[in-house]
Enzyme design. Structure first.
Site, mmCIF file in Angstrom:
data_model
loop_
_atom_site.group_PDB
_atom_site.id
_atom_site.type_symbol
_atom_site.label_atom_id
_atom_site.label_comp_id
_atom_site.label_asym_id
_atom_site.label_seq_id
_atom_site.Cartn_x
_atom_site.Cartn_y
_atom_site.Cartn_z
ATOM 1 N N ASP A 306 5.601 -1.995 -5.243
ATOM 2 C CA ASP A 306 4.249 -1.515 -5.480
ATOM 3 C C ASP A 306 3.520 -2.567 -6.320
ATOM 4 O O ASP A 306 4.134 -3.506 -6.838
ATOM 5 C CB ASP A 306 4.262 -0.158 -6.186
ATOM 6 C CG ASP A 306 3.055 0.695 -5.816
ATOM 7 O OD1 ASP A 306 1.982 0.114 -5.539
ATOM 8 O OD2 ASP A 306 3.164 1.936 -5.818
ATOM 9 N N GLU A 511 -3.707 8.489 -8.438
ATOM 10 C CA GLU A 511 -2.563 8.107 -9.257
ATOM 11 C C GLU A 511 -2.563 8.841 -10.604
ATOM 12 O O GLU A 511 -2.925 10.012 -10.683
ATOM 13 C CB GLU A 511 -2.495 6.588 -9.376
ATOM 14 C CG GLU A 511 -2.334 5.933 -7.996
ATOM 15 C CD GLU A 511 -1.924 4.484 -8.023
ATOM 16 O OE1 GLU A 511 -1.205 4.069 -8.949
ATOM 17 O OE2 GLU A 511 -2.322 3.746 -7.100
#
Length: 628
Positions: A306, A511
């Site tokens: 990521d 997120e």
């Protein structure tokens, strides 16, 4: 003698020139008639360590340039809009400029350009924004999701991009998690079924193709990315990037199962999670990435980190960057998202290889996997964007598909104060209808996070149809539509409304910015519900990325609809409210009474939801009612 020396020197210069002139020279890796293994082997034999480590590096478009890509042999770029409201052509021009940088390197290895196309090509202005996964899970329709994947692939390709960081196959077990809207369900079986988006994005794997081998079918398809490996939806209290505490059987049965389906369907890449499993950072977990994913499941695509994920192996992040690079590469990560610190990453990894801390075999494994996907994508044959696809971005056909998805994702939770007096479907012809709420006329709120910007944004940020506009489109021309975002009691009493549609919900987030311990909707949502529903017969439409607190207000509502984050096509909401289509959606998540119950999932002891998993009232389309 001098003449002889001059002639010899000239001959030597000519020989050197001919040796370095590769025009017309045959390269097996450039020959599409050669087998995939032969092409990879030929190219690998020609590559230097510097070129191999460059292939393992992905940088961000905001700092990328053709010169940087050429100088460092960069393997991938994470692309973002070239400008606000950029056209498809502008995206293509940017992608082609980066690609030309890679093609001018010694070996001409094309870069792989990726984007976060989470619910449609959501970073591109004017693209079709589909409902987020939390809504698609409520459709229980894998074939619909497959069609959405195919449409999304076309829109991504319409901007010159061959790779998306989707789908998210997380199993969200706690709605307090800020990424819960990216998960199809709390039930791994629904998530597994929805991996059908992968053959939509990449193409259907042929029956005679290698089993569990990456597959992308041509220039109208894109490479997908199953994420986030593994357990990201099970963190303590739903805290993003935190720790998932679960035994091996639980991890395998709940969180791992969709990866088996993804690999079986030919997914090209897998992204590693920021989170930890039982205290061990996934970005450094050799047992799961190499031992299980690569060796046990025999995944042959590449594993990608990521963004800045390797930095977070340590706490504080980057406290020992060389160790982080070593741990991540040793764990089995092949391509590393280092959006801004690529020089430091390249230097650290080069040093670790030269010191024999990281074996050359690990570098070769990573590069072979990356090249495999680039060859399968056809990047060596067609590195430049296909301009004929420009008109696919935001096409009417795709918008109709999204509208269908909205209709099927809506879940009817309440219909009338009692079952004998249903409010829905609403009559199209009425004296005066009130539309209220902060989300009624707001494309950004309707779409949620990962829309135009990382966290999304309120306002009419892209092209689409708001729910207010949809109501106006659907009702009888003689019906008066009054919009007031948060009406007071005097306004409500003085207008003699036939009924009201109240559209409220969460503001956009993504997120960890979306982590919530109270799961309340945005102000003044609850006061709008109270004031309107006390004065007027009302249907409340909730726009949210997860179940939210509703029980204290439920009694006041005459009808309640969970619309999730429907995207740009608000017309789909009106289609069902007014009975052109019936409600069919079923909860793919448990709707809690109070946050104190969380986490609570179907099958748990003491399961006491406000609305259980699988719940959803149905209505009959108006034309069928008339036919009866």
């Amino acid at each position: 003698m001098a003449n002889l020396l001059a002639i010899l020197c000239l001959i030597l210069v000519l020989l050197c020139t001919w040796a370095n002139d590769t025009r017309g020279q045959y390269f097996k890796y450039k020959d599409p008639k050669q087998s995939l293994p032969a092409r990879i082997k030929d190219l690998m034999q020609r590559m230097t360590l510097e070129e191999k480590i460059g292939q393992m590096t992905q940088i961000d478009a905001t700092i990328a340039s053709p010169e940087i890509i050429k100088t460092y042999n960069i393997g991938g770029v994470l692309i973002s809009p070239p400008a606000r409201m950029a056209s498809a052509e502008a995206w293509m021009n940017m992608a082609d400029a980066f690609q030309n940088g890679s093609l001018s390197t010694r070996l001409g290895i094309p870069i792989i350009i990726g984007t976060d196309a989470i619910h449609g090509h959501n970073n591109a202005y004017g693209a079709t924004i589909f409902p987020h996964n939390v809504g698609l899970g409520a459709t229980r329709d894998p074939q619909l999701v497959k069609r959405i994947g195919a449409a999304t692939a076309l829109e991504i390709r319409a901007t010159g991009i061959p790779y998306t960081f989707a789908p998210c196959v997380a199993v969200c077990r706690d709605p307090r998690w800020g990424r819960c809207f990216e998960s199809y369900s709390e039930d791994h079986k629904i998530v597994q079924a929805m991996t059908e988006i992968i053959p939509g994005l990449q193409g259907e794997v042929p029956s005679n193709y290698l089993r569990r081998f990456p597959y992308v079918n041509g220039r109208t398809k894109v490479a997908g990315c199953a994420k986030h490996f593994v357990g990201d939806g099970g963190t303590i209290n739903g805290i993003d990037e935190f720790n998932t505490i679960i035994d091996w059987n639980g991890l395998q049965n709940i969180h791992m199962s969709a990866y088996l389906d993804s690999i079986r369907k030919g997914v090209a890449t897998v992204m590693v999670s920021y989170s930890s499993w039982n205290g061990r950072k996934m970005h450094a977990n050799h047992d799961l990435i190499t031992g299980y994913l690569k060796r046990r499941l025999k995944f042959k695509g590449f594993v990608i980190s990521d963004s800045e994920g390797i930095d977070r192996i340590t706490f504080p992040p980057r406290v020992n960057y060389t160790y982080s690079v070593q741990a991540a590469i040793h764990a089995g990560i092949d391509m590393v998202m280092v959006p801004y610190t690529y020089v430091e990453f390249i230097d650290a990894l080069t040093s670790l290889v030269k010191k024999n801390v990281i074996p050359m075999s690990r570098i070769n494994d990573a590069v072979e996997r990356i090249l495999r996907i680039k060859f399968i994508l056809g990047l060596f044959e067609y590195p430049i964007a296909d301009r004929s696809l420009v008109n696919q971005l935001g096409s009417q056909e795709h918008r109709e598909l999204s509208r269908e998805a909205v209709r099927k994702s809506l879940v009817l939770l309440k219909n009338g104060k009692n079952s004998d007096e249903p409010l829905l479907p609403l009559p199209k012809k009425a004296h005066r209808i009130l539309v209220a709420g902060s989300h009624a006329d707001n494309i950004g709120n309707q779409c949620g996070g990962w829309t135009i910007e990382w966290h999304g944004r309120s306002g009419n940020i892209t092209i689409g149809t708001t729910i207010l506009t949809a109501v106006k489109n659907t009702t009888d021309p003689d019906t008066e539509i009054v919009y007031c975002e948060n009406p007071d009691s005097e306004f409500l009493k003085s207008n003699n409304f036939s009924y009201a549609i109240v559209v409220v919900g969460e503001l956009p987030y993504s997120e960890y910015f979306g982590d919530s311990m109270d799961l309340k909707i945005a102000d003044p949502g609850y006061s709008t519900i109270n004031s309107v529903c006390e004065s007027v017969k009302c249907v409340v439409v909730v726009i949210s990325g997860r179940p939210v607190v509703l029980e204290p207000y439920l009694e006041k509502m005459h009808a309640l609809v969970a619309a999730w984050l429907p995207g740009t096509e608000g017309q789909g909401v009106a289609d069902v409210l007014f009975g052109d289509y019936g409600f069919t959606g079923k909860l793919a998540r448990t709707w809690f009474r109070t946050v104190d119950q969380l986490p609570m999932n179907v099958g748990d002891p003491h399961y006491d939801p406000l609305f259980p998993f699988g719940y959803g009232l149905t209505t009959t389309p108006r034309e069928l009612i008339a036919a009866q």
